[in-house]
Design a protein around this motif. Structure first.
Motif, mmCIF file in Angstrom:
data_model
loop_
_atom_site.group_PDB
_atom_site.id
_atom_site.type_symbol
_atom_site.label_atom_id
_atom_site.label_comp_id
_atom_site.label_asym_id
_atom_site.label_seq_id
_atom_site.Cartn_x
_atom_site.Cartn_y
_atom_site.Cartn_z
ATOM 1 N N SER A 12 0.842 -1.206 0.000
ATOM 2 C CA SER A 12 0.000 0.000 0.000
ATOM 3 C C SER A 12 0.873 1.251 0.000
ATOM 4 O O SER A 12 2.066 1.192 0.317
ATOM 5 C CB SER A 12 -0.868 -0.061 1.272
ATOM 6 O OG SER A 12 -1.345 1.195 1.637
ATOM 7 N N VAL A 14 3.150 4.331 0.136
ATOM 8 C CA VAL A 14 4.531 4.623 -0.264
ATOM 9 C C VAL A 14 5.289 3.336 -0.599
ATOM 10 O O VAL A 14 6.081 3.297 -1.546
ATOM 11 C CB VAL A 14 5.249 5.396 0.867
ATOM 12 C CG1 VAL A 14 6.717 5.585 0.533
ATOM 13 C CG2 VAL A 14 4.581 6.749 1.107
ATOM 14 N N ASP A 33 4.668 -7.939 3.178
ATOM 15 C CA ASP A 33 3.625 -7.185 3.876
ATOM 16 C C ASP A 33 2.743 -8.185 4.609
ATOM 17 O O ASP A 33 2.709 -9.368 4.271
ATOM 18 C CB ASP A 33 2.777 -6.380 2.872
ATOM 19 C CG ASP A 33 2.117 -5.155 3.499
ATOM 20 O OD1 ASP A 33 2.512 -4.026 3.163
ATOM 21 O OD2 ASP A 33 1.208 -5.329 4.354
ATOM 22 N N ASP A 54 4.496 -10.536 8.742
ATOM 23 C CA ASP A 54 4.152 -9.557 9.775
ATOM 24 C C ASP A 54 5.459 -9.169 10.463
ATOM 25 O O ASP A 54 6.153 -10.030 11.018
ATOM 26 C CB ASP A 54 3.170 -10.170 10.781
ATOM 27 C CG ASP A 54 2.680 -9.146 11.793
ATOM 28 O OD1 ASP A 54 3.493 -8.297 12.227
ATOM 29 O OD2 ASP A 54 1.500 -9.198 12.147
ATOM 30 N N VAL A 55 5.784 -7.879 10.449
ATOM 31 C CA VAL A 55 7.104 -7.458 10.937
ATOM 32 C C VAL A 55 7.263 -7.596 12.450
ATOM 33 O O VAL A 55 8.360 -7.405 12.973
ATOM 34 C CB VAL A 55 7.449 -6.008 10.518
ATOM 35 C CG1 VAL A 55 7.440 -5.868 9.008
ATOM 36 C CG2 VAL A 55 6.533 -4.984 11.176
ATOM 37 N N VAL A 81 9.400 0.165 4.807
ATOM 38 C CA VAL A 81 8.404 1.240 4.768
ATOM 39 C C VAL A 81 7.273 1.001 5.775
ATOM 40 O O VAL A 81 6.662 1.952 6.274
ATOM 41 C CB VAL A 81 7.793 1.359 3.341
ATOM 42 C CG1 VAL A 81 6.988 2.646 3.213
ATOM 43 C CG2 VAL A 81 8.866 1.303 2.273
ATOM 44 N N TYR A 146 3.028 7.901 18.533
ATOM 45 C CA TYR A 146 3.535 7.682 17.162
ATOM 46 C C TYR A 146 4.895 8.378 17.003
ATOM 47 O O TYR A 146 5.850 7.797 16.488
ATOM 48 C CB TYR A 146 2.523 8.231 16.162
ATOM 49 C CG TYR A 146 2.943 8.178 14.708
ATOM 50 C CD1 TYR A 146 2.956 6.978 14.014
ATOM 51 C CD2 TYR A 146 3.317 9.335 14.027
ATOM 52 C CE1 TYR A 146 3.332 6.922 12.678
ATOM 53 C CE2 TYR A 146 3.688 9.292 12.690
ATOM 54 C CZ TYR A 146 3.691 8.079 12.018
ATOM 55 O OH TYR A 146 4.060 8.040 10.695
ATOM 56 N N LYS A 150 8.549 6.718 16.045
ATOM 57 C CA LYS A 150 9.327 7.129 14.873
ATOM 58 C C LYS A 150 10.681 7.712 15.301
ATOM 59 O O LYS A 150 11.653 7.648 14.556
ATOM 60 C CB LYS A 150 8.526 8.120 14.031
ATOM 61 C CG LYS A 150 7.320 7.474 13.347
ATOM 62 C CD LYS A 150 7.734 6.319 12.436
ATOM 63 C CE LYS A 150 6.607 5.829 11.552
ATOM 64 N NZ LYS A 150 7.050 4.766 10.613
ATOM 65 N N ALA A 178 2.913 11.950 2.234
ATOM 66 C CA ALA A 178 2.297 11.472 0.999
ATOM 67 C C ALA A 178 0.845 11.121 1.236
ATOM 68 O O ALA A 178 0.481 10.574 2.282
ATOM 69 C CB ALA A 178 3.043 10.240 0.488
ATOM 70 N N THR A 180 -1.883 8.918 1.230
ATOM 71 C CA THR A 180 -2.043 7.454 1.224
ATOM 72 C C THR A 180 -3.223 7.100 2.125
ATOM 73 O O THR A 180 -3.837 7.973 2.741
ATOM 74 C CB THR A 180 -0.789 6.773 1.806
ATOM 75 O OG1 THR A 180 -0.687 7.168 3.175
ATOM 76 C CG2 THR A 180 0.483 7.149 1.069
HETATM 77 N N1 LIG Z 1 1.797 9.067 4.422
HETATM 78 C C1 LIG Z 1 2.428 10.004 5.106
HETATM 79 O O1 LIG Z 1 2.202 11.220 4.941
HETATM 80 C C2 LIG Z 1 3.460 9.606 6.135
HETATM 81 C C3 LIG Z 1 3.984 10.620 6.941
HETATM 82 C C4 LIG Z 1 4.975 10.291 7.841
HETATM 83 C C5 LIG Z 1 5.432 8.988 7.926
HETATM 84 N N2 LIG Z 1 4.894 8.006 7.134
HETATM 85 C C6 LIG Z 1 5.432 6.654 7.259
HETATM 86 O O2 LIG Z 1 5.687 6.145 5.962
HETATM 87 C C7 LIG Z 1 5.448 4.741 5.937
HETATM 88 C C8 LIG Z 1 4.449 4.413 4.826
HETATM 89 O O3 LIG Z 1 3.225 5.020 5.128
HETATM 90 P P1 LIG Z 1 1.974 4.995 4.131
HETATM 91 O O4 LIG Z 1 1.364 6.320 4.233
HETATM 92 O O5 LIG Z 1 2.386 4.447 2.826
HETATM 93 O O6 LIG Z 1 1.029 3.962 4.929
HETATM 94 P P2 LIG Z 1 0.036 2.837 4.431
HETATM 95 O O7 LIG Z 1 -0.883 2.601 5.584
HETATM 96 O O8 LIG Z 1 -0.565 3.176 3.101
HETATM 97 O O9 LIG Z 1 0.985 1.575 4.236
HETATM 98 C C9 LIG Z 1 1.586 0.929 5.326
HETATM 99 C C10 LIG Z 1 1.877 -0.502 4.935
HETATM 100 O O10 LIG Z 1 2.516 -1.139 6.057
HETATM 101 C C11 LIG Z 1 1.935 -2.417 6.205
HETATM 102 N N3 LIG Z 1 2.076 -2.868 7.583
HETATM 103 C C12 LIG Z 1 1.569 -2.282 8.698
HETATM 104 N N4 LIG Z 1 1.846 -3.024 9.768
HETATM 105 C C13 LIG Z 1 2.530 -4.114 9.330
HETATM 106 C C14 LIG Z 1 3.085 -5.263 9.973
HETATM 107 N N5 LIG Z 1 2.956 -5.464 11.295
HETATM 108 N N6 LIG Z 1 3.742 -6.157 9.216
HETATM 109 C C15 LIG Z 1 3.850 -5.989 7.867
HETATM 110 N N7 LIG Z 1 3.333 -4.950 7.214
HETATM 111 C C16 LIG Z 1 2.677 -4.013 7.937
HETATM 112 C C17 LIG Z 1 0.475 -2.235 5.810
HETATM 113 O O11 LIG Z 1 -0.168 -3.472 5.514
HETATM 114 C C18 LIG Z 1 0.595 -1.309 4.616
HETATM 115 O O12 LIG Z 1 0.762 -2.031 3.410
HETATM 116 C C19 LIG Z 1 4.950 4.375 7.347
HETATM 117 O O13 LIG Z 1 6.050 3.890 8.102
HETATM 118 C C20 LIG Z 1 4.459 5.689 7.885
HETATM 119 O O14 LIG Z 1 4.487 5.744 9.296
HETATM 120 C C21 LIG Z 1 3.903 8.308 6.243
#
Ligand SMILES: NC(=O)c1ccc[n+]([C@@H]2O[C@H](COP(=O)([O-])OP(=O)(O)OC[C@H]3O[C@@H](n4cnc5c(N)ncnc54)[C@H](O)[C@@H]3O)[C@@H](O)[C@H]2O)c1
Length: 247
Positions: A12, A14, A33, A54-55, A81, A146, A150, A178, A180
């Motif tokens: 999903s 990013v 994932d 699952d991480v 990610v 959160y 991070k 981003a 998402t």
């Molecule tokens: N989108 C933003 O603006 C933003 C801002 C700051 C940080 N981030 C960070 O960037 C990264 C990507 O975010 P995103 O917006 O694409 O999120 P998203 O929710 O679209 O994608 C996250 C992905 O991580 C997977 N995931 C979650 N827990 C998991 C686990 N235990 N094991 C395996 N996979 C797991 C989910 O299934 C999903 O595919 C994340 O680490 C998020 O914290 C995003």
């Protein structure tokens, strides 16, 4: 790009964009994932492989990373990610909130990075790219747990950059912004008035465009650069890809 790359969280947002971008650049990718159906589909469309993982499960992580390296005949880079958003006022944060955020956002990268290490050590120009958030670098009201999780991956990455440099492994941490499903989740908890003031805050705080970036156009190309040898002299860096938010 002649690189063998694992993208953790490739189902999903990013992570999916990273799978597409790296594949388009010529890399071999295995996406991991916990979300199987979406993960399979993203990988299939990019002509790449997927493994369920699952991480938070050490055995699953090591099995998936070893399997992915075997699939590709080696490993040059790990891009972690995967993460979750945990929200709420600091005053009301529970032990469960803390444990869940730390488990996925903090311990998750530790496990995937450790699992990748023996494979990355075999290469000459290997890299790890972890994902944190601007919340690790600046105040994030209504998201202290959160932000702390991070902060953990940010500090972890800085230190492995030094410890693992002897193996030729670079490690950097990305702070993205981003549009998402994670952002949708964030906005879904707001009423119309809150959404309007959030949009206004973004307009004022993000010099480039006043809004969230696009995962494919704005974030993934930077990750592909970090994985490539053009970034061979970059390690231990906080790479903010957020349109200038908080500068
Ligand atoms: N989108 C933003 O603006 C933003 C801002 C700051 C940080 N981030 C960070 O960037 C990264 C990507 O975010 P995103 O917006 O694409 O999120 P998203 O929710 O679209 O994608 C996250 C992905 O991580 C997977 N995931 C979650 N827990 C998991 C686990 N235990 N094991 C395996 N996979 C797991 C989910 O299934 C999903 O595919 C994340 O680490 C998020 O914290 C995003």
């Amino acid at each position: 790009m002649d690189k063998k790359v694992i993208v953790v969280g490739g189902a999903s947002g990013v992570g999916a964009a990273c799978v597409r971008s790296l594949a388009a650049a010529g890399a071999s990718v295995v996406s991991l994932d916990r979300s199987e159906e979406a993960g399979q589909e993203v990988a299939r469309q990019a002509g790449q492989r997927f493994r369920l993982c699952d991480v938070t499960d050490r055995d699953q992580v090591f099995t998936a990373v070893d399997g992915a390296a075997a699939d590709m005949g080696g490993l040059d880079a790990l891009v972690h990610v995967a993460g979750i958003l945990v929200q709420g006022p600091a005053e009301e944060a529970t032990d469960q909130d803390w444990a869940r955020a730390m488990d996925i956002n903090g311990r998750g990268p530790m496990l995937t990075n450790q699992a990748a290490l023996p494979h990355l050590k075999k290469g000459e120009r290997s890299s790890i790219t972890n994902f944190a958030s601007s919340a690790a670098l600046t105040a994030y009201p209504n998201g202290a747990v959160y932000a702390a999780s991070k902060g953990a991956v940010t500090a972890w990455t800085r230190t492995i950059a030094v410890e693992w440099a002897q193996f030729g492994i670079r490690a950097n941490v990305v702070h993205p912004s981003a549009a998402t499903s994670m952002v949708e989740q964030h906005l879904s908890k707001m009423n119309d008035e809150e959404k309007a003031s959030y949009a206004e805050m973004m307009r004022q705080k993000v010099p480039l465009g006043g809004k969230f970036g696009d995962p494919d156009r704005d974030i993934a190309p930077v990750i592909t650069f970090l994985v490539g040898d053009g970034a061979r002299f970059m390690t231990g860096q906080n790479v903010a890809v957020n349109g200038g938010y908080y500068i």
